[in-house]
Design an enzyme around this catalytic site. Structure first.
Site, PDB file in Angstrom:
ATOM      1  CE  LYS A  38       0.504  23.522  -7.005  1.00  0.00           C
ATOM      2  NZ  LYS A  38       0.017  22.632  -7.871  1.00  0.00           N
ATOM      3  CB  THR A  70      -2.389  23.657 -10.708  1.00  0.00           C
ATOM      4  OG1 THR A  70      -3.721  23.984  -9.679  1.00  0.00           O
ATOM      5  CG2 THR A  70      -1.215  23.789 -10.156  1.00  0.00           C
TER       6      THR A  70
END
Length: 327
Positions: A200, A234
């Site tokens: 990410k 997240t």
């Protein structure tokens, strides 16, 4: 007053996490002594300790969680108070070390606040700190006093292995980013399971964009492991990416349930089956959720106090959990 191993000991609990403090006291067999935290009209903080601490080994339980500044000032003022009252030593049980994510400069003119907090705690006269899962292990080097940093991973793994029965060939352990690979690898060892990584990028604080899944998660039960859940953005994005990549189910584990903003609502509305956290941070009533399960670090911290008093290694306590899992 408690006497352990011939030493006079007093245990205190400030305002950050009274329920955890009670569990620690029970495990250690030491009664919590009274301390009054005072708030003046102008917002200043003071403390009033009812009984003598002269010549005592003082232990105080205080996470610097939200409101971090208030809890930090309570701790600093308390440490100054018992030092001036001739305490023999001051040990802080700080399960969650606030400001730990500000451990380096990623841009020009940024502070390294974790180092500043370390200096403040040392200047207040604290002799030792016991913490759980510091966000960055190198924070230990910010202190010029002993600091013990212990993992909650074995305790969290124990829940999944013995309560959820998830130690099998269909389990995969997932690190939510590259920085958490070491933590995830240790967690995977307890399960004898493979490892996957979520690739990410983070364009700004508390915001992440999933780029790719490294590793095979198709048809498997994925357990994401992290040290902190803050806004849960997240976490939930990673869980959705795992489901999209073919995972059969997604669980999550983390040491510190910061749960800022609408984190609990996000978890409730996510594809995650269950989030397992410890009680290093006390959850407010509005943070309760059927998907959130807490396991207590209290008994381990209580045993840690006894080992410190008896001058015995504390790591034995946490090593024992790991050994029991492997057996």
């Amino acid at each position: 007053m408690s006497v352990v191993n011939g030493k006079k000991v007093k245990l205190f609990a400030l305002n950050s996490n009274k329920p955890l403090a009670e569990k620690v006291a029970k495990a250690a067999g030491i009664e919590i002594s009274n301390v009054e935290v005072l708030r003046f009209a102008d917002g200043e903080t003071s403390v009033n300790i009812e009984h003598s601490v002269r010549g005592h080994h003082v232990f105080v339980i205080q996470s610097t969680s939200n409101p971090a500044n208030d809890h930090l000032m309570e701790l600093l003022i308390f440490a100054d108070s018992v030092r001036r009252a001739s305490a023999k030593s001051v040990t802080v049980i700080m399960p969650y070390f606030g400001y730990s994510r500000q451990d380096r400069k990623s841009k020009s003119r940024q502070p390294i606040t974790a180092k500043l907090i370390a200096d403040m705690l040392t200047a207040a006269g604290i002799d030792r700190i016991i913490s759980i899962d510091l966000h960055a292990a190198q924070i230990q080097g910010f202190f010029n006093i002993p600091i013990d940093n212990f993992p909650a991973g074995p305790l969290l793994a124990d829940y999944f292995i013995h309560d959820k029965k998830l130690k099998n060939e269909n389990t995969v352990i997932v690190s939510p980013d590259h920085g958490g690979v070491t933590r995830a690898r240790g967690f995977a060892k307890a399960f004898d399971a493979p490892l996957a990584i979520i690739d990410k990028r983070r364009p700004e604080p508390n915001k992440a964009v999933v780029q790719n899944i490294i590793g095979n998660v198709e048809g498997k039960i994925a357990i994401m492991i992290d040290d902190i859940i803050d806004t849960a953005g997240t976490l939930c994005a990673g869980a959705q990416a795992l489901i999209d990549a073919g995972a059969k189910a997604v669980y999550a584990a983390a040491t510190h349930p910061v749960f800022s903003r609408n984190a609990v609502e996000r978890i409730e509305n996510s594809v995650i089956s269950e989030v397992v956290v410890t009680d290093t941070i006390q959850l407010p009533k509005d943070c309760k959720s059927t998907k959130i399960h807490q396991v207590s670090i209290g008994p381990l911290l209580g045993q840690s106090i006894l080992h410190v008093i008896k001058d015995e290694p504390i790591s034995q306590i946490f090593d024992q959990i790991q050994h029991e899992e492997e057996v």
